[in-house]
Design a protein around this motif. Structure first.
Motif, short mmCIF file in Angstrom:
data_model
loop_
_atom_site.label_atom_id
_atom_site.label_comp_id
_atom_site.label_asym_id
_atom_site.label_seq_id
_atom_site.Cartn_x
_atom_site.Cartn_y
_atom_site.Cartn_z
N LEU A 158 -99.25 -78.41 -14.63
CA LEU A 158 -100.10 -78.05 -15.77
C LEU A 158 -99.39 -77.35 -16.92
N PHE A 159 -98.28 -76.68 -16.65
CA PHE A 159 -97.69 -75.83 -17.67
C PHE A 159 -96.24 -76.25 -17.93
N VAL A 160 -96.05 -76.99 -19.02
CA VAL A 160 -94.74 -77.51 -19.38
C VAL A 160 -94.22 -76.75 -20.59
N GLY A 161 -93.07 -76.12 -20.44
CA GLY A 161 -92.51 -75.33 -21.52
C GLY A 161 -91.92 -76.19 -22.63
N TYR A 162 -91.88 -75.63 -23.81
CA TYR A 162 -91.38 -76.31 -25.02
C TYR A 162 -89.90 -76.68 -24.83
N ALA A 163 -89.05 -75.72 -24.46
CA ALA A 163 -87.63 -76.00 -24.32
C ALA A 163 -87.35 -76.93 -23.15
N TYR A 164 -88.15 -76.84 -22.11
CA TYR A 164 -87.96 -77.74 -20.96
C TYR A 164 -88.24 -79.18 -21.38
N ALA A 165 -89.41 -79.41 -21.97
CA ALA A 165 -89.81 -80.78 -22.33
C ALA A 165 -88.94 -81.33 -23.44
N GLU A 166 -88.79 -80.58 -24.55
CA GLU A 166 -88.02 -81.09 -25.67
C GLU A 166 -86.52 -81.05 -25.38
N GLY A 167 -86.10 -80.05 -24.61
CA GLY A 167 -84.69 -80.01 -24.22
C GLY A 167 -84.31 -81.22 -23.39
N TRP A 168 -85.16 -81.58 -22.42
CA TRP A 168 -84.90 -82.76 -21.60
C TRP A 168 -84.87 -84.02 -22.46
N ALA A 169 -85.86 -84.19 -23.31
CA ALA A 169 -85.94 -85.41 -24.11
C ALA A 169 -84.74 -85.53 -25.04
N HIS A 170 -84.33 -84.42 -25.64
CA HIS A 170 -83.17 -84.47 -26.53
C HIS A 170 -81.89 -84.66 -25.72
N TYR A 171 -81.81 -84.02 -24.57
CA TYR A 171 -80.65 -84.20 -23.68
C TYR A 171 -80.45 -85.67 -23.32
N THR A 172 -81.54 -86.39 -23.08
CA THR A 172 -81.41 -87.78 -22.64
C THR A 172 -80.78 -88.67 -23.72
N GLU A 173 -80.91 -88.31 -24.99
CA GLU A 173 -80.32 -89.12 -26.05
C GLU A 173 -78.80 -89.20 -25.88
N GLU A 174 -78.16 -88.04 -25.80
CA GLU A 174 -76.71 -88.02 -25.64
C GLU A 174 -76.30 -88.56 -24.28
N MET A 175 -77.08 -88.23 -23.27
CA MET A 175 -76.76 -88.71 -21.93
C MET A 175 -76.77 -90.24 -21.86
N MET A 176 -77.75 -90.88 -22.51
CA MET A 176 -77.82 -92.34 -22.49
C MET A 176 -76.62 -92.96 -23.21
N TRP A 177 -76.19 -92.35 -24.31
CA TRP A 177 -74.99 -92.82 -24.98
C TRP A 177 -73.79 -92.67 -24.06
N GLU A 178 -73.66 -91.53 -23.41
CA GLU A 178 -72.55 -91.30 -22.48
C GLU A 178 -72.58 -92.29 -21.32
N VAL A 192 -95.83 -65.75 -14.69
CA VAL A 192 -95.69 -64.60 -15.58
C VAL A 192 -95.14 -65.05 -16.93
N LYS A 193 -94.14 -65.95 -16.92
CA LYS A 193 -93.58 -66.41 -18.20
C LYS A 193 -94.62 -67.21 -18.99
N VAL A 194 -95.42 -68.02 -18.32
CA VAL A 194 -96.48 -68.75 -19.01
C VAL A 194 -97.44 -67.77 -19.68
N ALA A 195 -97.87 -66.76 -18.93
CA ALA A 195 -98.81 -65.78 -19.48
C ALA A 195 -98.18 -64.98 -20.61
N GLU A 196 -96.92 -64.58 -20.45
CA GLU A 196 -96.23 -63.84 -21.51
C GLU A 196 -96.09 -64.68 -22.77
N GLY A 197 -95.79 -65.96 -22.59
CA GLY A 197 -95.66 -66.84 -23.74
C GLY A 197 -96.96 -67.00 -24.49
#
Length: 576
Positions: free
Chosen positions: A428-448, A110-115
């Motif tokens: 098949l359906f990867v959300g913007y905040a999920y994908a970019e949030g994870w990738a950006h999260y890993t930057e700080e996590m790797m430093w930590e 439903v969220k994919v379709a709404e988006g």
């Protein structure tokens, strides 16, 4: 994308999804009335591939090769009607009668379709924003960079693609309305003219090895027709500069609807802005502290300049190729996250038509097997002054965290997990905040986690990327709620986030036509909060790998849905 933890549901492999496949009963409503969730879900995928065959090709469904969506008025209406029917029909499934996995997938669908419906109709991107087309199927790189078949087969697919481009170009031209914001005009001119150059230039070079004169002649004819069609749109947009506006804002209400429809985030904008300001302050304070160690007595600007002056030997592409093996070894040594499979990530310079952002990765779809991902890095705009060009090339430690973000353990690792999910829908359906949030999260996590053992220059590289995303977050909210101009956004990137002039120009423009680029920080903050809450009863930092593997198993749904599932909460909430 994928629901490794929750889904044990049987899959239709979609090998039977022929281009002409239709949902049994002729409609999603009929599918819902039949009461079989798995068939309903798979019918959605089948029918969506029909409506968006370019996306099907990107996912590795090469029976759709050469096809583009129908961008006529009737074609756009068909998409909207299908999405509305799907949302209503999905609501007919009784949650009490569905398994936990099926309830999750229903909410995900439903969220994919709404988006999709938001961008199609509420934001009205087909008529307002060239990004709808430039990013919606006109990129032929899948036929060139992914060796899913031999060169003659892919060349034939590209000929069909060129013919589709020429056929759809009149619809693109008819749909786009003027006057248009100047940043949209600039983006469209660069995008359409870039495609024109690429179709008739480098695309032909990519198939020079095919020794078939008749096929080469057909390619030339088709590519020239497609290039001409793109050039005509680019020239038309160029002619619109004199009437261009600054009317790019979605408006506060529509921006809030965007967050709710695409990411399941209902936090008021005023509260989100305060959250963004707090993260900006946190990273600014850390930046000051790191600079005091790295360059004692230097101003922030001087400290940043010293870090950026340490340029990669041989350029950023060569440096990124050296960084990836080191990052992989670090992830394995620290046992940070599982790295499934043996796939590789290659590093190349971005093609000329797709340099609106400094770096990005193109991972293969779940149906493409044995195909490498490609990490693209953009050179500076040659029209800029030498000083601005030199500033655009990142310092080594700045680039290091771009490589973390794009490859290890960012997007590349996330898609390795995604493509292995037992849930087809999750693949098949990867959300913007999920994908970019994870990738950006890993930057700080790797430093930590200890990347480069506390080296302050490395920390400055990480923080420079964090500040960039904080300014995206704040710019998106302010640009689209009407409280900030593009010029004020440019100043914000320079003064508050210590970015160079070229990056500031690029990013302030991007915020006008990509209002969702706040999702980097939005997703990161939700993931950090979820990690803290999930690991609190599981050993804290010792549970990081378990958290990372569990999080990545879901594929790509809105993060509030992931939180609901992992924390066993009664409803999906955006928590920061």
């Amino acid at each position: 994308m994928r629901l490794k933890l929750l889904v044990a549901a049987s899959l239709m492999a979609l090998a039977a999804c022929s281009p002409g496949a239709q949902a049994p009963g002729g409609s999603m409503t009929a599918m819902a009335q039949a009461g079989d969730w798995a068939k309903f879900r798979d019918a959605f995928v089948t029918n969506w591939f029909e409506l968006d065959p370019a996306n099907a090709v990107y996912q590795g469904k090469h029976e759709f090769d050469g096809r583009l969506p129908d961008w006529s008025a009737a074609g756009l209406k068909k998409q909207g009607d299908f999405l509305r029917e799907t949302i209503a029909a999905a609501g007919k499934f009784d949650g009490a009668k569905l398994s936990e996995a099926d309830r999750f997938e229903r909410d995900y669908l439903v969220k994919v379709a709404e988006g999709k419906l938001f961008w199609l109709e509420d934001a009205d991107q087909p008529h307002r924003n060239p990004t709808y087309y430039v990013g919606g199927g006109l990129d032929p790189n899948v036929y060139i960079a992914r060796p899913y078949a031999d060169a003659p087969t892919r060349m034939k697919a590209m000929i069909a693609f060129f013919k589709s481009v020429a056929a759809q170009a009149p619809n693109i031209r008819a749909n786009l309305k003027t006057p248009m914001p100047l940043s949209f005009v600039n983006y469209g001119v660069a995008g359409f003219n870039g495609f024109a150059d690429f179709y008739a230039g480098d695309a032909k070079k990519a198939f020079a090895s095919v020794k078939d004169p008749a096929l080469q002649a057909e390619f030339d004819t088709a590519s020239q027709a497609a290039a001409t069609a793109m050039r005509e749109i680019g020239s038309w947009l160029e002619s619109q500069r004199s009437t261009a506006t600054q009317d790019f804002a979605l408006g506060a209400d529509r921006f809030a609807r965007m967050l709710a429809a695409t990411e399941g985030v209902n936090t008021p904008l005023a509260e989100l802005e305060k959250i963004g300001m707090a993260d900006l302050k946190r990273n600014q304070d850390a930046f000051v502290a790191a600079c005091a160690t790295f360059a004692p007595g230097a101003t922030i600007e001087a400290c940043t300049a010293i870090m950026n002056a340490n340029k990669p030997d041989g350029g950023p592409v060569a440096e990124a190729r050296r960084q990836i093996p080191m990052l992989r070894a670090f992830v394995i040594d620290k046992d940070i996250v599982s790295i499934p499979g043996t796939e590789e990530a290659l590093v190349e310079e971005s093609p000329p038509y797709n340099r609106q952002n400094s770096a990005y990765i193109d991972p293969p779809g779940p149906f493409d097997k044995g195909i490498p991902s490609v990490y693209y890095i953009s050179p500076p705009d040659p029209s800029w002054s030498k000083e601005v060009q030199d500033g655009f090339v990142p310092g080594k430690q700045d680039l290091l965290f771009t490589s973390v973000h794009e490859v290890m353990p960012g997007h590349f690792v996330q898609f390795l997990h995604a493509n292995r999910s037992p849930s087809l829908f999750g693949q098949l359906f990867v959300g913007y905040a999920y994908a970019e949030g994870w990738a950006h999260y890993t930057e700080e996590m790797m430093w930590e986690a200890g990347l480069n053992n506390g080296d302050p220059e490395t920390h400055i590289g990480q923080l420079a990327n964090a500040l960039l995303r904080d300014c995206r977050f704040l710019s998106a909210i302010r640009l689209h709620s009407g409280t900030m101009t593009q010029e004020q956004s440019r100043e914000l990137f320079i003064k508050e986030c210590h970015q160079d002039e070229g990056t500031a120009r690029q990013q302030s423009a991007r915020g006008t036509y990509d209002p969702a680029y706040l999702n980097y920080t939005l997703g990161k903050l939700m993931i950090r909060k979820l990690r803290a809450d999930w690991t609190a009863s599981r050993g804290g930092t010792k549970a990081w790998k378990g958290f990372h593997d569990a999080f990545l198993s879901y594929g790509g749904p809105p993060i509030p849905l992931v939180r609901q599932a992992m924390m066993k909460e009664g409803s999906a909430k955006s928590v920061f």
